[in-house]
Design an enzyme around this catalytic site. Sequence first.
Site, PDB file in Angstrom:
ATOM      1  N   TYR A  32       0.818  -1.209   0.000  1.00  0.00           N
ATOM      2  CA  TYR A  32       0.000   0.000   0.000  1.00  0.00           C
ATOM      3  C   TYR A  32       0.854   1.263   0.000  1.00  0.00           C
ATOM      4  O   TYR A  32       2.045   1.228   0.309  1.00  0.00           O
ATOM      5  CB  TYR A  32      -1.043  -0.001   1.102  1.00  0.00           C
ATOM      6  CG  TYR A  32      -0.660  -0.027   2.557  1.00  0.00           C
ATOM      7  CD1 TYR A  32       0.624   0.178   3.027  1.00  0.00           C
ATOM      8  CD2 TYR A  32      -1.655  -0.260   3.509  1.00  0.00           C
ATOM      9  CE1 TYR A  32       0.918   0.168   4.369  1.00  0.00           C
ATOM     10  CE2 TYR A  32      -1.375  -0.273   4.861  1.00  0.00           C
ATOM     11  CZ  TYR A  32      -0.088  -0.059   5.292  1.00  0.00           C
ATOM     12  OH  TYR A  32       0.189  -0.073   6.639  1.00  0.00           O
ATOM     13  N   GLU A  33       0.235   2.349  -0.394  1.00  0.00           N
ATOM     14  CA  GLU A  33       0.911   3.635  -0.629  1.00  0.00           C
ATOM     15  C   GLU A  33       1.973   3.526  -1.720  1.00  0.00           C
ATOM     16  O   GLU A  33       2.953   4.259  -1.723  1.00  0.00           O
ATOM     17  CB  GLU A  33       1.523   4.194   0.663  1.00  0.00           C
ATOM     18  CG  GLU A  33       0.575   4.298   1.832  1.00  0.00           C
ATOM     19  CD  GLU A  33      -0.695   5.062   1.508  1.00  0.00           C
ATOM     20  OE1 GLU A  33      -0.693   5.857   0.550  1.00  0.00           O
ATOM     21  OE2 GLU A  33      -1.703   4.848   2.211  1.00  0.00           O
ATOM     22  N   GLY A  34       1.774   2.621  -2.637  1.00  0.00           N
ATOM     23  CA  GLY A  34       2.699   2.444  -3.762  1.00  0.00           C
ATOM     24  C   GLY A  34       3.593   1.242  -3.541  1.00  0.00           C
ATOM     25  O   GLY A  34       4.394   1.208  -2.608  1.00  0.00           O
TER      26      GLY A  34
END
Length: 599
Positions: free
Chosen positions: A442-444
Amino acid sequence: MHDYAAPLRDMHFILRELAGQDAVSALQGFEDATPDVVEAILDEAGKFAAGVLGPINARGDVQGCRLDADGRVVTPDGWKEAWDRFVEAGWTGLSLPLEFGGQGLPKLVSTPVWEMWFATNMAFAMLPQLNVGQAEALLIAASDELKQTWLPKVVSGEWGSTMNLTEPQAGSDLAATRTRAEPAPDGSFRLFGQKIFISYGEHELTSNIVHLVLARLPDAPAGVKGLSLFLVPKFLLDADGNPGAKNDVRCIAIEHKLGIHGSPTCTMSYGDAGDAGGAVGWLVGGPNRGLETMFIMMNEARFGVGVQGAGLGERAYQLALGYARERVQGRDAITGEAGQPILHHPDVKRMLLSMRARVMAMRALLYTAAGWFDFAEHHPDAALAAKCRRYVDLLMPVAKGWCTEVGQQVCSDAIQVFGGMGFVEETGIAQFARDARIITIYEGTTGIQANDLIGRKILRESGETLRELIADLHATAATLREEAELGSLADGFADSIIAVERAAEWVLANGKERFAEVLAGAVPFLHLLGITCGAWQMARVALAARRRLAAGQGDPVYLASLVELARFYIASFGPQAAACSQAVREAGGPLIRFDAAAF
């Protein structure tokens, strides 16, 4: 399960010796961050983490969250009480401005505190992390009216926050965003669409939830350049500024996940109530400039996720160490003596020392980066501030990508120390491995971070900041050579730097004509830079420890152990840099040439 003990000695050592605590506290506005104040804050945070958040972590994992028939998300037992205590203590606003009810402390001070939250209960700590990220975005981009209306309650934690980017048809490809925003006569907007993977999108912990939502205006250009950002509350405010009528936004599902069960991951629907005419929202920043504003929140979140890697790694290390001290199995490999704890087995000791060394390297890099954040925003020397900003921008993908990968590996190693009992849920260590699996995603994802590092951070500026960083790495290696006791460290560290230089030269030389091959080696390059920056920080740890030893300051046993820890890190992980460098330079060609039909 062994109770968490905040690693305060390591934290204070890095803050004072590496991350520039004294220099940060001398900056205008940070004068209250004296050593005594910082020590008191970290001490109290450690007690809160161990005494309030830690005890409900396993319960949150077992109970998880559920969506009832009325669309309410029910969080685990103890979550609400813990949140109320968290808010009452003022932890959410630790590094946020005094003007809106925060405490105005440096990021350098709040970072170790966040490490404690993530170490003891990551699923819980994700909610206040969202508040901090949203506050940062609103501070920079929102109108004065929006700030005055929403920020004080977001900063205090009285209201929760979310970040709404992802849609069912558009994962990381934000250009495919379909949620639309239609202007209303009163200057507000009406939003219609659906978002997925929204952490804490619905819950009863706070009296309101403030959503930041990416959407398209009717005349927006295609792609990411046509995205705008809107503030959409769960409840609209009445004349007194309190939550009133329910907005046209609701949670329609929650995900059943591998880990972080205590954090509700929601599918949110905007504007599906028919007669209500859409979810009411207000534009944050300029039209079609939503992504750049959202990146403020995303960068805050990405740094925080890197800290999650260090926190989870620390907790897994403590659990594995506690088990290794108590578990009696086999004979001492050296003396042959029976009845010894497995800590005396060389391979178990190797795993534990590997865990501690990598956690220390992550922590040192993250705390140093936190200091760069503070210098970039507040230092009166414009040149120094600009350099710190360049280093933050360059190494943000490393802070997120490398620290999460390493944190996940450390949690996996902890299970190995437990042996068969690590595969049994009752020992507790499995939860940390499951929770840690998300942080590389998550968050890239790590791949997205690596592409950002190569494309936006290195090729776009022709490697200028990377060369600046490499010069600083060489300067540290030269300082090592000047220390008689540390000269042997210099060669191993220098080998890692050379590996970075060789890979960087290849990337810069082939970034245009063979871009696909360069991207094929992006993740190995991220690991290469992470390993080398970790070695840089461990070299600095060794230098600082040797200085204090020579001056007769501090516990000599502890300081000597830090020097040995640095030696172990550079000897064990430094050689991986050359392998990563070779992968960057040589693996891309075969990968690109490999026919997809041959899989």
